[in-house]
Design a protein around this motif. Structure first.
Motif, PDB file in Angstrom:
ATOM      1  N   TYR A   1       0.818  -1.360   0.017  1.00 13.64           N
ATOM      2  CA  TYR A   1       0.031  -0.044  -0.084  1.00 13.64           C
ATOM      3  C   TYR A   1       0.839   1.293   0.012  1.00 13.64           C
ATOM      4  CZ  TYR A   1      -3.489   3.068   1.907  1.00 13.64           C
ATOM      5  OH  TYR A   1      -4.308   4.225   2.049  1.00 13.64           O
TER       6      TYR A   1
ATOM      7  N   SER B   1      -6.504  -4.028  -2.484  1.00 17.38           N
ATOM      8  CA  SER B   1      -8.080  -3.752  -2.303  1.00 17.38           C
ATOM      9  C   SER B   1      -8.639  -4.029  -3.844  1.00 17.38           C
ATOM     10  CB  SER B   1      -8.596  -2.389  -1.875  1.00 17.38           C
ATOM     11  OG  SER B   1      -8.057  -1.452  -2.913  1.00 17.38           O
TER      12      SER B   1
ATOM     13  N   LYS C   1     -15.226   5.518  -3.731  1.00 17.00           N
ATOM     14  CA  LYS C   1     -15.027   6.319  -2.925  1.00 17.00           C
ATOM     15  C   LYS C   1     -15.728   6.073  -1.488  1.00 17.00           C
ATOM     16  CE  LYS C   1     -15.553  11.436  -2.316  1.00 17.00           C
ATOM     17  NZ  LYS C   1     -16.565  11.609  -1.390  1.00 17.00           N
TER      18      LYS C   1
ATOM     19  N   TYR D   1     -13.940   3.702   0.708  1.00 15.63           N
ATOM     20  CA  TYR D   1     -12.915   4.382   1.318  1.00 15.63           C
ATOM     21  C   TYR D   1     -13.292   5.126   2.583  1.00 15.63           C
ATOM     22  CZ  TYR D   1      -9.613   2.722  -2.101  1.00 15.63           C
ATOM     23  OH  TYR D   1      -8.956   1.937  -2.944  1.00 15.63           O
TER      24      TYR D   1
ATOM     25  N   LYS E   1      -8.004   7.234  -3.130  1.00 11.53           N
ATOM     26  CA  LYS E   1      -7.504   5.907  -3.738  1.00 11.53           C
ATOM     27  C   LYS E   1      -6.112   6.351  -4.308  1.00 11.53           C
ATOM     28  CE  LYS E   1      -7.793   1.908  -6.571  1.00 11.53           C
ATOM     29  NZ  LYS E   1      -8.822   1.021  -7.719  1.00 11.53           N
TER      30      LYS E   1
END
Length: 323
Positions: A204, A242, A247, A250, A274
């Protein structure tokens, strides 16, 4: 064979096919973040439906043997996990019940301090609470691996001391290699090494950094430097990848029901929403370059096997059993 210590998102057949192409035969899937008991049961039900509908390529795995069997059959072994303990709603007896339903990995906190422990984002880490200690012992007994990825460093050290079995940091990196509140300090990594725990190195970008995301060789160099800190037996893969997130997803992860304000989680106002995946990891199937990348930076075949799957299998064997 690759085992990924944690992924999240909306899995579908395409995601499973991509994991197949990557050689991923074990992956801890996130069944929930902020959800309570009933919502968490609903999530398990949806997962069972999803696996049933795609049983030719995916199976629910509850033991190392079942992960290895999935690999032999060319399937993805989905390991049920949660990134918070809200599913217990303060009831210690629910721990063994979720274990009986196939849950094998649970994180003590998700970003916020809760009844069990302090989180990585609190100004002061409260440490492990009394309920946290009791919950850990019950997770040990029921066969659930304790995850401290989003947990504060003090609380993580407390958890390592309290647990009768080794624990995991399923998806994070070394803070000394890339400084971020979500990453773990060297004393935590040393404690994992001393107790047989495992850290899954993440991809990430917000907690990995642009340099280590540039090439597979750079990322594997980060893994090698993590091994220098934690030892070859305590480092594995936990991409935090992921699937099909938008949106609202998140926002749910970062804000849940607990705030009216904007919270960026591991992101920031300068880089909200993202974040781009690593340059070398644009598609899920690109995970198949990891073994070669590890060899490229100097790991032996035996060491590559430990990082890609062996260390997770050892830890699962030690923790997925009831006592």
């Amino acid at each position: 064979m690759i085992i990924d210590g944690l992924q999240c998102g909306h899995f579908d057949r395409d995601a499973f096919e991509r994991l197949q192409k990557a050689g991923v035969h074990g992956v801890v899937v996130t069944c929930g973040f902020w959800e309570g008991t009933l919502e968490s049961l609903d999530s398990l039900g949806r997962w069972r439906d999803l696996v049933r509908e795609n049983s030719d390529i995916v199976t629910i795995a509850t033991s190392p043997a079942e992960i290895e069997a999935a690999a032999v059959e060319g399937k993805v072994g989905a390991i049920m996990g949660y990134q918070n303990t809200n599913l217990f709603e303060g009831r210690i007896r629910l721990i063994e019940m979720f274990a009986e339903l196939g849950v094998r990995v649970i994180q003590l906190t998700y970003n916020n301090q809760n009844e069990l422990a302090g989180s990585c984002y609190e100004v002061e880490d409260s440490g492990l609470a009394r309920f946290g200690k009791q919950a850990i012992l019950e997770m040990n007994r029921a066969g659930i691996l304790v995850d401290c990825s989003h947990v504060g460093n003090l609380s993580t050290l407390d958890a390592i001391k309290a647990s009768q079995k080794p624990i995991a940091v399923t998806h994070a990196n070394a803070d000394s290699l890339f400084s971020h509140k979500r990453n773990k300090t060297d004393d935590v990594l040393h404690a994992l090494k001393e107790t047989g725990g495992v850290i899954g190195c993440a991809t990430y970008r917000n907690i990995t950094g642009d340099r280590y995301c540039k090439t597979i060789e750079n990322w594997c160099e980060m893994v090698a430097r993590t091994v220098d800190i934690a030892g070859i037996d305590s480092v594995a893969i936990g991409t935090d990848r992921s699937h099909n997130f938008t949106k609202p997803d998140y926002e749910w992860m970062r804000m849940g029901r607990w705030t009216r304000e904007v919270d960026y989680g591991a992101a920031s106002a300068a880089r909200p929403g993202k974040v781009p995946p690593p340059d070398w990891f644009q598609n899920v199937e690109d995970m198949n370059v990891i073994p070669g990348g590890l060899s490229l930076v100097g790991f032996s075949p035996e060491e590559v096997n430990k990082i890609t799957h062996g260390n997770w299998l050892r830890l699962y064997a030690a923790t997925f059993r009831t006592t």
